[in-house]
Design an enzyme around this catalytic site. Structure first.
Site, PDB file in Angstrom:
ATOM      1  CG  MET A  28      -3.372  -4.776   6.114  1.00 52.11           C
ATOM      2  SD  MET A  28      -3.300  -4.572   7.958  1.00 52.11           S
ATOM      3  CE  MET A  28      -3.658  -2.780   8.147  1.00 52.11           C
ATOM      4  CB  SER A 102       1.279   0.344   3.958  1.00 56.30           C
ATOM      5  OG  SER A 102       0.643   0.463   5.413  1.00 56.30           O
ATOM      6  CD  GLN A 103       1.431  -5.294   6.271  1.00 50.63           C
ATOM      7  OE1 GLN A 103       0.909  -5.239   7.285  1.00 50.63           O
ATOM      8  NE2 GLN A 103       0.881  -6.488   5.454  1.00 50.63           N
ATOM      9  CG  ASP A 220      -1.270   7.702   7.884  1.00 49.48           C
ATOM     10  OD1 ASP A 220      -2.167   6.883   8.247  1.00 49.48           O
ATOM     11  OD2 ASP A 220      -0.426   7.456   7.353  1.00 49.48           O
ATOM     12  CG  HIS A 276      -1.867   4.959   5.020  1.00 51.51           C
ATOM     13  ND1 HIS A 276      -0.426   4.979   5.611  1.00 51.51           N
ATOM     14  CD2 HIS A 276      -1.876   3.552   4.763  1.00 51.51           C
ATOM     15  CE1 HIS A 276       0.310   3.953   5.828  1.00 51.51           C
ATOM     16  NE2 HIS A 276      -0.831   2.818   5.286  1.00 51.51           N
TER      17      HIS A 276
END
Ligand SMILES: *[C@@H]1O[C@H](CO)[C@@H](O)[C@H](O)[C@H]1NC(C)=O
Ligand SMILES: *[C@@H]1O[C@H](CO)[C@@H](O)[C@H](O)[C@H]1NC(C)=O
Length: 293
Positions: A28, A102-103, A220, A276
């Site tokens: 993202m 990530s996503q 994270d 993250h």
């Protein structure tokens, strides 16, 4: 020596020609080709694995569209587009490894479940949120206006129909205080996690992976809860206690084949001691390189 003969030998000894291609899906706020983020990771991988072919998925056309689509293009449409791009790339026809950030991690898992041709071999999820998120403490990327809009939409209600249709982060919003509503209304996560109608193909296809590697960032501050990166999540009805993948109905009822994969040694759980996506090249080389070589 005959020149063609020479070429044949060269081909036989060249590791480049034996390298499995790699598909990447950005996170993202990022895009396929941002030289400061995913673009630099692609360069690093190309250096570490000489001759590797890397296809970094561009969702839409151009960096701006690719970035905004990471917020505002229905995830199911994104997955369909990714599948179509992967199928259309002749260099991937014999199979490929994949790495999602990530996503992009959960989205590539959906690709594995929905699009078995060409075959995905290893899947590496780097901080992917496989049980969704309940909180987005930081909105990444470069645009504060996008982040303001995301917040406004989530405040309207993640499960409001028009928000579900357009906001990516709502589509993997998982509210443990309203599991029923989540299951009923989530247009993406509840579907891909077999919480609505069970789709046997998802289970069959996911199990075709050789390895499914999941990286959780132990520091994270962006993903809530970070355990979602290993399929953990809050137990229903509260936001403190967590279940692990092995304790989850998804596993015990084995609706996705994850239990079978675990027992076959196909699941790899890695902890990365960073915030993250903030891994170092050294960590990458020591922990992930072997899955893309
Ligand atoms: C952030 O946005 C500005 C203006 O739109 C642009 O000039 C800059 O390159 C962007 N930075 C990154 C890291 O994308
Ligand atoms: C979810 O759907 C079920 C079955 O249609 C229904 O009984 C239930 O009331 C719904 N719950 C919510 C919170 O939407």
């Amino acid at each position: 020596m005959d020149f063609t003969y020479f070429l044949v030998i060269l081909a036989a000894i060249s590791p480049a020609l034996a390298t499995t291609p790699l598909v990447m899906w950005h996170g993202m706020g990022d895009s396929c080709c941002n030289p400061l983020s995913l673009g630099s990771i692609q360069k690093m991988i190309e250096k570490l694995v000489p001759g590797i072919y890397v296809h970094s998925l561009e969702i839409g056309s151009g960096i701006v569209e690719d970035t905004t689509n990471g917020f505002f293009m229905n995830v199911n449409d994104q997955i369909a587009m990714a599948c179509q791009k992967i199928k259309a790339d002749p260099k991937l026809a014999k199979g490929y490894n994949s790495i999602g950030f990530s996503q992009g991690g959960q989205f590539l898992r959906s690709v594995a479940q929905e699009c078995p041709y060409p075959p995905m071999l290893n899947l590496i999820s780097v901080g992917g949120q496989h049980q969704g998120v309940f909180g987005l403490p930081h909105c990444p990327g470069n645009s504060s206006s996008i982040c303001d809009m995301v917040r406004k939409l989530l405040n309207l209600g993640a499960y409001v129909e028009f928000v579900q249709d357009m906001l990516v982060q709502a589509e993997y919003w998982h509210d443990p205080l309203n599991e029923d509503e989540y299951r009923n209304k989530s247009v993406y996560l509840a579907v891909t996690n077999q919480e609505k109608k069970v789709n046997m193909a998802y289970k069959v296809n996911l199990q075709k992976l050789k390895k499914f590697v999941m990286v959780m960032f132990t520091e994270d501050t962006m993903v809530q809860p970070k355990e979602s990166e290993w399929f953990g999540f809050y137990k229903p009805g509260q936001t403190k206690e967590l279940y692990t993948l092995q304790e989850s109905p998804l596993y015990t009822e084995d609706k996705l084949g994850l239990k079978a994969m675990d027992q076959a040694g196909k699941l790899v759980f890695l902890k990365a001691p960073f915030d993250h996506l903030q891994f170092t090249q050294e960590w990458f080389e020591q922990n992930l390189l072997k899955y893309i070589q």
